[in-house]
Design an enzyme around this catalytic site. Structure first.
Site: not given
Ligand code: RUB
Length: 419
Positions: A155, A181, A183-184, A271, A311
């Site tokens: 991040k 990893k 991020d998406e 993801h 979250k």
């Molecule tokens: C993690 C984040 C990922 C989530 C997606 O960042 O945002 O994209 O894993 O959700 P952070 P899921 O740790 O800052 O929240 O895994 O439920 O699909």
């Protein structure tokens, strides 16, 4: 709409042979449930809204789907589809049958695919995970201990350049993460081109490995147009990478299948960005369990299944069911490593472990890089939270002698009770 068009699909006494039929279970709402259930069976096999001059008895008798269980009160219907209507190895066609037009039919007010089963011989058309949970544990060296893996998402999720990205990754590994990893929504933007990012991150991984004596994993996000994904996967392999990440829902199952069938030989970290567009409404869409089954069938090795304490909307019962299904024997396919991610910080780890156990990749982005003393301390705090749990010591007590965890508790501790 005339009701009798959809007649003849109800077979209450029928017991489908699971080796010959695909079986799907739906939750649904409708004015006339018996009619709607048959409309679903018809539209997803041989029927449509009117009689057909082109219909032949051999088609109707052999290929029509059968409603074999209908609980109108609970709004549950189970439908059996003869295997013959499915093309082997074709997930889009599978979905066009079992989860296609039916969601938009006027006969149904809401409709949710809850689960499905498939015959073993149909499953043979798919590769399943190449490495699986046990293989990933062997890569990292946790097969014996069975401890959870600790991961992070670099991040900010977009914006860092390759050098900065590699530095953050290095700090996370050095602090105690096994896994880093992308991020998406990081692909190959101008500020962080894919190739340079991968090369630099893998150098950082080598350095972290030789300094810590631990094996580490890096999952660059290869998500793009399908041929480009293959090219990127190949690039990772050629440069000594040990994982690739795919946004499996936005890329699409056929694209995922192409990547898996290319036999790159690297674990696929899946993801699930956008899955909630299908799965979040509890009355409508496609549940995460069927999506997870498809991902396993095609062959992902790690899959985001929900963090429960984080979250994102991830109900405990549902996540535990999915994790259970991903890690148990199914159709001879290797188990998938569930990933808990989204809103995790060290203070939530003991509770997560109490609920979900240790067959888990615990991923924290903000919960590591948001640590008051930075990424390395955040990664250390995550591991300390696990150590406290593992030793059966209350987190607060363990934190008295572990500065990083103490600082994490000072920052996030008060929020833990929300979940
Ligand atoms: C993690 C984040 C990922 C989530 C997606 O960042 O945002 O994209 O894993 O959700 P952070 P899921 O740790 O800052 O929240 O895994 O439920 O699909």
């Amino acid at each position: 709409m005339r009701h009798d068009v959809y007649s003849g699909y109800l077979h209450p006494g029928f017991r489908p042979d699971p080796d010959e039929f695909v079986i799907a279970h739906f939750l649904f709402e409708a004015q006339d449930k018996a009619n709607a259930a048959q409309a679903i069976a018809a539209e997803s096999s041989v029927g449509t809204w009117t009689e057909l001059s082109t219909m032949k008895p051999r088609i109707r008798n052999r290929l029509a789907a059968k409603v074999f269980k209908l609980d109108a009160k609970a709004g549950l219907v189970s439908i059996a589809y003869p295997l013959e209507i499915f093309e082997p190895s074709n997930i889009p066609q599978f979905l066009s049958d079992v989860a296609g037009n039916i969601f938009g039919m006027k006969e149904v007010e809401s409709l949710r695919l809850v689960d499905f089963s498939i015959p073993k011989k149909y499953a043979k058309g798919f590769k399943g995970p190449a490495i699986g949970m046990a293989g990933i544990r062997r890569m990292i060296g946790t097969a014996k201990s069975g401890r959870p893996h600790f991961g992070t998402i670099v991040k900010p999720k977009i914006g860092l350049n390759p050098k900065e990205n590699a530095k953050v990754a290095y700090e996370a590994w050095a602090g105690g993460c096994d896994f880093v990893k992308d991020d998406e929504n990081l692909a190959s933007q101008r500020f962080c081109p894919f190739e340079e990012r991968v090369v630099r991150a893998l150098d950082a991984k080598d350095r972290a490995e030789s300094e810590t004596g631990e094996r580490k994993m890096y999952a660059p996000n290869i998500t793009a147009e399908t041929n480009e994904m293959l090219r990127r996967a190949d690039f990772v392999k050629k440069h000594g990478g040990n994982c690739i990440m795919v946004d499996i829902i936005t890329a699409g199952f056929a694209a995922l299948q192409t990547v898996r069938n290319a036999n790159i030989g690297l674990p696929i970290h899946a993801h699930r960005a956008m899955y909630a567009a299908f799965a979040r409404n509890p009355k409508h869409g496609i549940g995460m369990l069927p999506l997870a089954r498809l991902a396993r069938l095609i062959g992902v090795d790690q899959l985001h299944t929900g963090a429960i304490v984080g979250k994102m909307d991830a109900p405990k019962k549902e996540v535990l069911e999915i994790n259970g299904e991903m890690t148990r024997a199914w159709l001879g396919l290797r188990p998938v490593f569930p990933v808990a991610s989204g809103g995790i910080d060290p203070t939530r780890v003991p509770r997560l472990l109490d609920i979900a156990g240790t067959d888990l990749v615990i991923n924290a982005g903000g919960g590591i890089h948001g640590h008051p003393r930075g990424t390395r301390a955040g990664a250390a705090a995550l591991r300390q939270a696990f150590e406290a749990w593992h030793e059966g010591v209350p987190m607060e007590e363990y934190a008295a002698k572990h500065r990083e965890l103490r600082e994490a508790l000072q920052k996030w501790g008060s929020r833990t009770r929300e979940y």
